[in-house]
Design a protein around this motif. Sequence first.
Motif, PDB file in Angstrom:
ATOM      1  N   THR A  49       0.862  -1.182   0.000  1.00 52.95           N
ATOM      2  CA  THR A  49       0.000   0.000   0.000  1.00 52.95           C
ATOM      3  C   THR A  49       0.896   1.229   0.000  1.00 52.95           C
ATOM      4  OG1 THR A  49      -1.784  -1.117   1.179  1.00 52.95           O
ATOM      5  CG2 THR A  49      -1.731   1.293   1.296  1.00 52.95           C
ATOM      6  N   THR A  51       1.157   5.350   0.404  1.00 51.80           N
ATOM      7  CA  THR A  51       0.494   6.531   0.960  1.00 51.80           C
ATOM      8  C   THR A  51       1.394   7.734   0.744  1.00 51.80           C
ATOM      9  OG1 THR A  51      -0.563   5.174   2.661  1.00 51.80           O
ATOM     10  CG2 THR A  51      -0.536   7.550   3.023  1.00 51.80           C
ATOM     11  N   THR A  53       1.839  11.888   1.509  1.00 45.73           N
ATOM     12  CA  THR A  53       1.399  12.947   2.421  1.00 45.73           C
ATOM     13  C   THR A  53       2.218  14.202   2.150  1.00 45.73           C
ATOM     14  OG1 THR A  53       0.920  11.271   4.105  1.00 45.73           O
ATOM     15  CG2 THR A  53       1.022  13.562   4.839  1.00 45.73           C
ATOM     16  N   THR A  62      -3.475  13.849   1.940  1.00 44.86           N
ATOM     17  CA  THR A  62      -3.119  12.438   1.990  1.00 44.86           C
ATOM     18  C   THR A  62      -3.806  11.713   0.843  1.00 44.86           C
ATOM     19  OG1 THR A  62      -2.924  12.484   4.394  1.00 44.86           O
ATOM     20  CG2 THR A  62      -3.143  10.327   3.364  1.00 44.86           C
ATOM     21  N   ALA A  63      -3.048  10.903   0.124  1.00 46.64           N
ATOM     22  CA  ALA A  63      -3.592  10.068  -0.941  1.00 46.64           C
ATOM     23  C   ALA A  63      -3.054   8.660  -0.751  1.00 46.64           C
ATOM     24  CB  ALA A  63      -3.217  10.621  -2.307  1.00 46.64           C
ATOM     25  N   ARG A  64      -3.875   7.679  -1.110  1.00 48.76           N
ATOM     26  CA  ARG A  64      -3.497   6.291  -0.823  1.00 48.76           C
ATOM     27  C   ARG A  64      -3.950   5.393  -1.971  1.00 48.76           C
ATOM     28  NH1 ARG A  64      -5.373   6.267   3.758  1.00 48.76           N
ATOM     29  NH2 ARG A  64      -3.431   6.533   4.919  1.00 48.76           N
ATOM     30  N   LEU A  73      -0.628   6.086  -7.899  1.00 52.72           N
ATOM     31  CA  LEU A  73      -1.291   6.982  -6.961  1.00 52.72           C
ATOM     32  C   LEU A  73      -1.357   8.379  -7.571  1.00 52.72           C
ATOM     33  CD1 LEU A  73      -2.480   7.478  -4.170  1.00 52.72           C
ATOM     34  CD2 LEU A  73      -0.167   7.783  -3.300  1.00 52.72           C
ATOM     35  N   VAL A  88       6.389   9.644   0.775  1.00 56.16           N
ATOM     36  CA  VAL A  88       5.790   8.448   0.203  1.00 56.16           C
ATOM     37  C   VAL A  88       6.139   7.271   1.107  1.00 56.16           C
ATOM     38  CG1 VAL A  88       5.689   6.910  -1.781  1.00 56.16           C
ATOM     39  CG2 VAL A  88       5.955   9.379  -2.117  1.00 56.16           C
ATOM     40  N   ARG A  89       5.114   6.599   1.601  1.00 54.14           N
ATOM     41  CA  ARG A  89       5.309   5.480   2.539  1.00 54.14           C
ATOM     42  C   ARG A  89       4.747   4.203   1.907  1.00 54.14           C
ATOM     43  NH1 ARG A  89       6.226   5.080   8.014  1.00 54.14           N
ATOM     44  NH2 ARG A  89       6.238   7.367   8.107  1.00 54.14           N
ATOM     45  N   SER A  91       3.782   0.294   2.639  1.00 55.41           N
ATOM     46  CA  SER A  91       3.448  -0.567   3.782  1.00 55.41           C
ATOM     47  C   SER A  91       2.987  -1.920   3.279  1.00 55.41           C
ATOM     48  CB  SER A  91       2.326   0.057   4.625  1.00 55.41           C
ATOM     49  OG  SER A  91       2.681   1.365   5.037  1.00 55.41           O
ATOM     50  N   ASP A  97       7.911  -0.491   7.163  1.00 60.24           N
ATOM     51  CA  ASP A  97       7.543   0.544   6.189  1.00 60.24           C
ATOM     52  C   ASP A  97       8.782   1.144   5.530  1.00 60.24           C
ATOM     53  OD1 ASP A  97       4.968   0.108   6.929  1.00 60.24           O
ATOM     54  OD2 ASP A  97       4.619   2.087   7.815  1.00 60.24           O
ATOM     55  N   VAL A 503      -7.972  13.742  -0.867  1.00 64.05           N
ATOM     56  CA  VAL A 503      -8.734  12.581  -0.394  1.00 64.05           C
ATOM     57  C   VAL A 503      -9.800  12.205  -1.413  1.00 64.05           C
ATOM     58  CG1 VAL A 503      -8.325  13.032   2.039  1.00 64.05           C
ATOM     59  CG2 VAL A 503     -10.293  14.081   0.939  1.00 64.05           C
TER      60      VAL A 503
END
Length: 519
Positions: A49, A51, A53, A62-64, A73, A88-89, A91, A97, A503
Motif C-alpha cells: 500500500t 500513501t 502525504t 493524503t492520498a493512498r 497513486l 511516500v510510505r 506498507s 515501512d 482525499v
Amino acid sequence: MWLLLQACTGQAPDLPTLPDPPEGPSLLDVDPVVPLTRVVTLHRAHPVTVTATWQLGERTFTARAGPGTDPELTLVGFPPDATVPVEVRLSAPGLTDEVEELLVETDPLPAPFPELTVHRSDPAAMAPGDTLLGVATDGTWYGLVLDPDGQVLWLHEQPGARIWDVHQDDSGLLRGVVFGAGGGLLTFDWRGRTIQWIAPVHGAGWHHSFAQIPGGHLALAHEVVTFPSYPASYQDPEAEQLDVGVLVDHVVELDDDGAVVHDIDLSEIVPHDRIGYRSLVTEFDGIDWTHANSAELAPDGETLIVSLRHQDAVLALDRATGALRWILANPANWPPELDALRLQPTTPDFVWPYHQHAVEPQPDGLLLLFDNGAERASPWTDDEPLGPSERWSRVLAVRVDEAAGTVAPVWSFTIHDVQLDAGAMGDVDLLPDGNVLSVWGYVVHEDGLSLDETGRGRTLGRIVEFAPQTGAVAFDVALWSDVDEVPAGWNVYRAQRIGSLGVIPDPMTDDLTLICTKT
C-alpha cells in the motif's frame, strides 16, 4: 494528449499507458492538460500500500492506493510555481515501512489567466471542501479547483475546447459538456484521461447541462428545425419570418452506457409563436428560440425541472411521458391551456425571474435558481425592458405547491454593497451545511457601469457562498482581467463544492478502458 475530444468511430481509440514502473517510488508528470497533477508509480514483488502525504501551510493532504505490486497513486492538490516535498510510505503486512521523500515542482500559471481577487474568505463559516469550476475567455478555457483561500490547487487546460458544466460525480470522476455539433458528453478523471464520450443524438449537439441521475444521465440536446413561420419582432406580434431554421431543444435521459431512454422534444410543449427577449438571436445556424440551460431530476424521481432562458420559464415535466405539469413564468403571452398550468404567486409583489439559470429542485417543493434579470420584461407587452444601468441579478428560492398551483417566495440574495448585472450564465447549489454556493458567471455591469468603464475586460465571474438565513457572506472571489490584457474578460458557467483535494477517490485502474458511445 489523453483527453480525447473527437466523436466516436466504430472502434474506441487506443489510450496511452504510463511507462513501466520503476522499482522505487517515482513521480511522473501526467500531461500538460493537467500541469499540477502528479502520479506516484512503483513496482514491488509483493503487494504494498502506498500513501503520499504533503503539507500546504496548516493543511495536510493524503492520498493512498493499493495494495498491489504496481500501484499508481494520483496526487492532486499542488499550487502553481511551487516546490512541495511529498512523503511516500510503502506498507505491507509483516514488513517494515519504507519511507522516501519526493519533490513536486510546479510551473507558474499559464497566460492569459484571470486575476483572482478574494473579497472574503472565512473558512470557519464555509461549507467544507474545495471549489471546482470552469473559467473561460475567447479561445481559452480552464478547469480549476480553488481552496477556501482562493488558491489554485488543480488546473485543466484544454486548447481549442470548452467544457461546460464541469463537475464531479458520485464516483469521483469529472463530467462536462463539450458544446456544439462536434461535441459530446464527456467523463474524465483527474489525470485528464477520457473515460466516456457520448456523441450527440441530434444534429446541433449537446449543450449546457449534464446531470447524473440514478441509473444514468440527464442532458440537453438541440437540433435545427425549419419552422413555416416564426416571429420577427419584439415589438410587433404580427410580424413573421417564413421558413426559418430554429433551434429546438430536447431533454434526453440516457442509461449508464449512453443509450437513450427518453427523448422529450420541447417544441411539442412550448407554443411555436411565443418568444422572449433574445429569442431572435441566431446560434449554431438556427434561431435560439427557447435556450434550455438546465435539466434536473426532482427528489421525487418522477419530475424533470427544465429551465428555458429565452422563455423566462421553468417547466416541470413528467419524467416518463414528458407531459407538462406546471410552469413557473410571468403571465405574458401564454395561450389559455398553458396559462392554466402556470403557477400563481402567493404574494401580490412577487418579482418574476427572467433569463434564469441552474434551477435546482429540493425536497418539499423548494426551488433554487439564479435569476439573471435580463430586461425584466416580455415582448409584446407594455413593460419596457430595463436598460443596462438598471439591471440587477439575484439568487432566488421559491416554494412550489403543485396541488394548489402556487409559488411562494422564500428568500432572495444580492451582494449588499454592489448592484451586479450578470446578464448570462449563473449557478446556485444548496450545500450540506445550509449555505448556498452561487456563481455570478457573466457580470457585465457593476452599479450601472459597464466593466470596461472601470478598466476591466467586458465580463467577469464571481463566486459567492452565503448563509441564506442572514445573507452573511463566507466566500467571495472574483475572476477578471485588465481590459488591456484580456478585453473580453472572463466568465464562469458553474461551480461545485467538492470534497477536499488529496482525499478524492481515484476509481481508475491500470486496465483503463474507454466507453465510447455513438447514439
